[in-house]
Design a protein around this motif. Structure first.
Motif, short mmCIF file in Angstrom:
data_model
loop_
_atom_site.label_atom_id
_atom_site.label_comp_id
_atom_site.label_asym_id
_atom_site.label_seq_id
_atom_site.Cartn_x
_atom_site.Cartn_y
_atom_site.Cartn_z
N ALA A 1 0.83 -1.21 0.00
CA ALA A 1 0.00 0.00 0.00
C ALA A 1 0.86 1.25 0.00
N GLN A 2 1.96 1.23 0.74
CA GLN A 2 2.86 2.38 0.75
C GLN A 2 3.53 2.56 -0.60
N LEU A 3 3.75 1.46 -1.30
CA LEU A 3 4.44 1.53 -2.58
C LEU A 3 3.54 2.06 -3.70
N ILE A 4 2.33 1.52 -3.81
CA ILE A 4 1.49 1.88 -4.95
C ILE A 4 0.17 2.54 -4.55
N GLY A 5 -0.07 2.70 -3.27
CA GLY A 5 -1.31 3.30 -2.83
C GLY A 5 -2.31 2.26 -2.35
N THR A 6 -3.08 2.61 -1.33
CA THR A 6 -4.00 1.66 -0.71
C THR A 6 -5.03 1.13 -1.70
N ALA A 7 -5.64 2.01 -2.49
CA ALA A 7 -6.70 1.59 -3.42
C ALA A 7 -6.17 0.62 -4.46
N ARG A 8 -5.01 0.94 -5.05
CA ARG A 8 -4.47 0.07 -6.09
C ARG A 8 -3.97 -1.25 -5.50
N ALA A 9 -3.43 -1.21 -4.29
CA ALA A 9 -3.00 -2.44 -3.64
C ALA A 9 -4.20 -3.35 -3.38
N ARG A 10 -5.32 -2.75 -2.97
CA ARG A 10 -6.53 -3.53 -2.72
C ARG A 10 -7.05 -4.16 -4.00
N ILE A 11 -7.00 -3.41 -5.10
CA ILE A 11 -7.43 -3.96 -6.39
C ILE A 11 -6.59 -5.17 -6.79
N LEU A 12 -5.28 -5.06 -6.65
CA LEU A 12 -4.40 -6.19 -6.99
C LEU A 12 -4.72 -7.40 -6.12
N GLN A 13 -5.00 -7.18 -4.86
CA GLN A 13 -5.31 -8.29 -3.97
C GLN A 13 -6.63 -8.96 -4.33
N LEU A 14 -7.54 -8.20 -4.96
CA LEU A 14 -8.82 -8.77 -5.37
C LEU A 14 -8.71 -9.58 -6.66
N LEU A 15 -7.66 -9.35 -7.43
CA LEU A 15 -7.54 -10.02 -8.72
C LEU A 15 -6.92 -11.41 -8.59
N THR A 16 -7.50 -12.22 -7.74
CA THR A 16 -7.06 -13.62 -7.64
C THR A 16 -7.51 -14.42 -8.85
N HIS A 17 -8.46 -13.88 -9.61
CA HIS A 17 -8.91 -14.45 -10.88
C HIS A 17 -9.34 -13.27 -11.75
N PRO A 18 -9.41 -13.45 -13.07
CA PRO A 18 -9.79 -12.33 -13.94
C PRO A 18 -11.15 -11.75 -13.56
N GLY B 1 -15.74 -12.36 -24.83
CA GLY B 1 -16.99 -11.89 -25.43
C GLY B 1 -17.02 -10.37 -25.44
N LYS B 2 -18.05 -9.78 -24.85
CA LYS B 2 -18.18 -8.33 -24.80
C LYS B 2 -17.53 -7.74 -23.55
N GLN B 3 -17.03 -8.59 -22.67
CA GLN B 3 -16.44 -8.11 -21.43
C GLN B 3 -14.93 -8.02 -21.52
N VAL B 4 -14.36 -7.09 -20.77
CA VAL B 4 -12.91 -7.00 -20.62
C VAL B 4 -12.58 -7.38 -19.18
N LEU B 5 -11.81 -8.43 -19.05
CA LEU B 5 -11.40 -8.89 -17.73
C LEU B 5 -9.96 -8.46 -17.47
N TYR B 6 -9.65 -8.17 -16.22
CA TYR B 6 -8.28 -7.80 -15.84
C TYR B 6 -7.70 -8.87 -14.93
N ARG B 7 -6.44 -9.18 -15.18
CA ARG B 7 -5.75 -10.14 -14.32
C ARG B 7 -4.36 -9.61 -14.01
N PRO B 8 -3.78 -10.03 -12.90
CA PRO B 8 -2.43 -9.55 -12.55
C PRO B 8 -1.37 -10.16 -13.43
N THR B 9 -0.32 -9.43 -13.68
CA THR B 9 0.83 -9.96 -14.40
C THR B 9 1.72 -10.74 -13.43
N GLU B 10 2.77 -11.35 -13.99
CA GLU B 10 3.71 -12.09 -13.15
C GLU B 10 4.38 -11.16 -12.12
N LEU B 11 4.66 -9.93 -12.54
CA LEU B 11 5.25 -8.96 -11.61
C LEU B 11 4.32 -8.69 -10.44
N ALA B 12 3.02 -8.52 -10.73
CA ALA B 12 2.06 -8.28 -9.66
C ALA B 12 1.94 -9.49 -8.75
#
Length: 311
Positions: free
Chosen positions: A241-258, A294-305
């Motif tokens: 959270a200190q590195l990239i911000g609390t909100a973005r850190a939380r988003i990455l933690q939620l992306l356990t699947h696309p 399909g019509k959706q865009v899914l986001y997933r973490p990269t290997e770095l994340a």
């Protein structure tokens, strides 16, 4: 030696995949003969104290002295996103004739009292005990290798990519030759069935189907194995959270699947536009990548994340 005969169309259909089930089954090789897997010795040492409560009457019958395993235990994967639970269902659904024939071929005879239910239960316990705690780290190496091979394929062509897979693997004029994999040589035509390439930590040279005529598949050693067990532990959530911000850190933690922007926004109870801004920054900095379904865009973490979050 196994030789796959590929037409120009077959070369266009080569694809990559990951298989947690295959890595699980193949890892039994390293426990059976650790000396053949020096790069995985840190893992072997780490899991040794955890092995005593597992069903080795069953697990011991799943790999033989020549490192052969029944093909039904390693169903040919179709995606880099394959999940262990899905593959376990495929293993459990094997027909009885295939189950008995392949186990008898690997063991010399059919082990007494063995059933698909016992096999899947033993594999599930084994996965949870000795593979799942280390899978994120393993998957990072395997996924990074697929990304690298994709760049080689795009920039230099399929032939060049195949010739870089490992010292036991060579390609020339439509013939993909895999050495050091079996006592008897055989040649098989891919013939439009599609060749699946899968990086595996437990080759050590290459992995091919046990049964002649099986769906074309080749496991090869990934790059970066020497650094697999020296990767530092991921930072704490507070560090991230200190590195990239609390909100973005939380988003990455939620992306356990696309997941979609809307899905993440609902989880965080914020607007999709706010999440979209964070995702675009994470994308530009190489921490997430989009994929269309399909019509959706899914986001997933990269290997770095994955390295940053430990997800």
């Amino acid at each position: 030696m196994l030789t796959y005969e590929l037409t120009s169309r077959d070369l266009e259909e080569v694809r990559f995949a990951l298989s947690p089930a295959a890595e699980t089954v193949l890892s039994l090789r390293a426990l059976r003969d650790p000396g053949r897997f020096p790069l995985q010795l840190p893992w072997v040492r780490a899991v040794q104290p955890l092995l005593t409560d597992l069903d080795w009457t069953v697990l011991g019958s799943l790999v033989n002295d020549t490192m052969g395993s029944p093909d039904f235990l390693t169903p040919r994967p179709t995606s880099p996103l394959t999940q262990f639970a899905d593959e376990l269902q495929l293993i459990a659904a094997v027909d009885q004739e295939t189950f008995e024939r392949q186990l008898a071929a690997v063991n010399g005879e059919l082990p007494a009292g063995l059933t698909p239910t016992k096999v899947t239960r033993a594999l599930d316990d084994y996965w949870r005990t000795v593979m799942a705690p280390y899978w994120n780290r393993m998957r990072t190496i395997l996924s990074a290798d697929i990304t690298y091979r994709g760049h080689v394929l795009t920039q230099q062509g399929t032939g060049a990519m195949l010739n870089e897979l490992g010292p036991a693997i060579s390609y020339s004029q439509g013939l993909l030759k895999v050495d050091k994999v079996s006592a008897n040589s055989r040649s098989e035509k891919v013939d439009g069935r599609g060749l699946v390439l899968q990086p595996t930590l437990f080759g050590p040279h290459a992995v091919i189907p046990y049964d002649p005529g099986a769906e074309p598949f080749l496991g090869y050693p990934p790059r970066g194995q020497a650094n697999l067990w020296t990767v530092v532990e991921p930072p704490t959530p507070q560090d991230l959270a200190q590195l990239i911000g609390t909100a973005r850190a939380r988003i990455l933690q939620l992306l356990t699947h696309p997941r979609t922007t809307t899905d993440v926004a609902a989880e965080l109870q914020v607007t999709p536009s706010a999440v979209s801004q964070h995702l675009q920054l994470l994308r530009r900095t190489g921490l997430v990548e989009p994929q269309r379904a399909g019509k959706q865009v899914l986001y997933r973490p990269t290997e770095l994340a994955t390295l940053l979050t430990g997800n």
